[in-house]
Scaffold this active site. Structure first.
Site, PDB file in Angstrom:
ATOM      1  CG  HIS A  19     -50.149  -8.259  14.006  1.00  0.00           C
ATOM      2  ND1 HIS A  19     -51.330  -8.107  13.732  1.00  0.00           N
ATOM      3  CD2 HIS A  19     -50.119  -9.064  13.149  1.00  0.00           C
ATOM      4  CE1 HIS A  19     -51.641  -8.639  12.269  1.00  0.00           C
ATOM      5  NE2 HIS A  19     -50.207  -9.393  12.284  1.00  0.00           N
ATOM      6  CG  ASN A  65     -49.270 -13.983   7.764  1.00  0.00           C
ATOM      7  OD1 ASN A  65     -50.030 -13.782   7.845  1.00  0.00           O
ATOM      8  ND2 ASN A  65     -48.584 -14.436   5.596  1.00  0.00           N
ATOM      9  CG  ASP A  90     -53.787  -6.960  15.515  1.00  0.00           C
ATOM     10  OD1 ASP A  90     -53.952  -8.513  15.424  1.00  0.00           O
ATOM     11  OD2 ASP A  90     -53.496  -5.872  15.019  1.00  0.00           O
ATOM     12  CG  ASN A 111     -52.700 -11.501   6.501  1.00  0.00           C
ATOM     13  OD1 ASN A 111     -53.224 -11.514   5.541  1.00  0.00           O
ATOM     14  ND2 ASN A 111     -51.221 -10.871   6.225  1.00  0.00           N
TER      15      ASN A 111
END
Length: 233
Positions: A19, A65, A90, A111
């Site tokens: 991520h 987020n 990613d 997100n």
């Protein structure tokens, strides 16, 4: 001026996660002559130039987020538009080592992109960095929040180096040239100077035997009288 944003989660715990590939790319770009990182806009910022373009690098530290909060602050401070923003993130739907540039569109459940959409809209550029898919949606969260495997090191380094090679072209708005730079790192052209193996030319023919020369007759040692006698026998 361009705002390059890398997405990831802050802290050593997440540093090697799939991520965090956006952070990894920006860290490597920053090594090419940018100012030291400093805290600003709920994130870390570094300033420099790529080609003739001034570029701001931003790594939001709000956690994934809430990435849009940091991006929105930076964009408003520098009086930029969404068209000036490039986000590195990613991408599950691309094979490992692949990179694609996209403008606008949906967030596909990412997100970090979802949050950016909420704060600046969808009309920004994003560099989708392929990390592959774990095979089932229930495994996605654990997959992206796990470190890259040892076997990923080579293609990951090539992908990041390719992004650095093409960063100036991307800042200038040339997505095709950026893509070429990545491709040259990930899939370098084969050398054309290699000689083909001997058997590539076809089977060798057995050498043809040379015809033997006829042997010269033995010299006639008979006398003239003997030759005459033999002629009339």
């Amino acid at each position: 001026m361009k705002l390059f944003v890398g997405l990831g989660n802050p802290g050593a715990k997440y540093a090697g996660n799939r991520h965090n590939i956006g952070f990894m790319v920006l860290d490597r770009i920053a090594e090419s002559g940018f100012a030291p990182w400093r805290a600003k806009f709920q994130g870390k910022v570094s300033e420099g130039k790529l080609g003739s373009e001034k570029v701001i690098l931003l790594k939001p530290e709000t956690f994934m987020n809430l990435s849009g909060q940091s991006v929105g602050e930076a964009m408003r401070f520098y009086k930029l538009t969404p068209a000036d923003v490039v986000v590195f993130h990613d991408e599950l739907d691309l094979a490992p080592g692949k990179a694609r540039v996209k403008t606008g569109g949906g967030h596909a459940g990412h997100n970090g992109l979802r949050s950016i959409h909420q704060h600046i809209g969808a009309e920004y550029d994003r560099v989708r960095l392929g990390i592959g898919h774990p095979g089932h949606k229930d495994r996605v969260s654990g997959y992206v929040l796990s470190d890259f495997a040892k076997a990923d090191e080579n293609w990951l380094d090539d992908l990041i180096r390719g992004c650095v090679d093409g960063a100036a072209a991307l800042a200038a708005g040339d997505a095709a040239k950026f893509g070429n730079a990545v491709g040259l790192r990930v899939n370098p052209p084969r050398s054309s100077g290699t000689k083909p193996p001997a058997d590539a030319k076809g089977p060798r023919q057995a050498p043809t035997a040379k015809p033997s020369k006829p042997q010269a007759p033995a010299p006639d040692t008979r006398s003239a009288l003997e030759k005459l006698k033999d002629k009339f026998k």
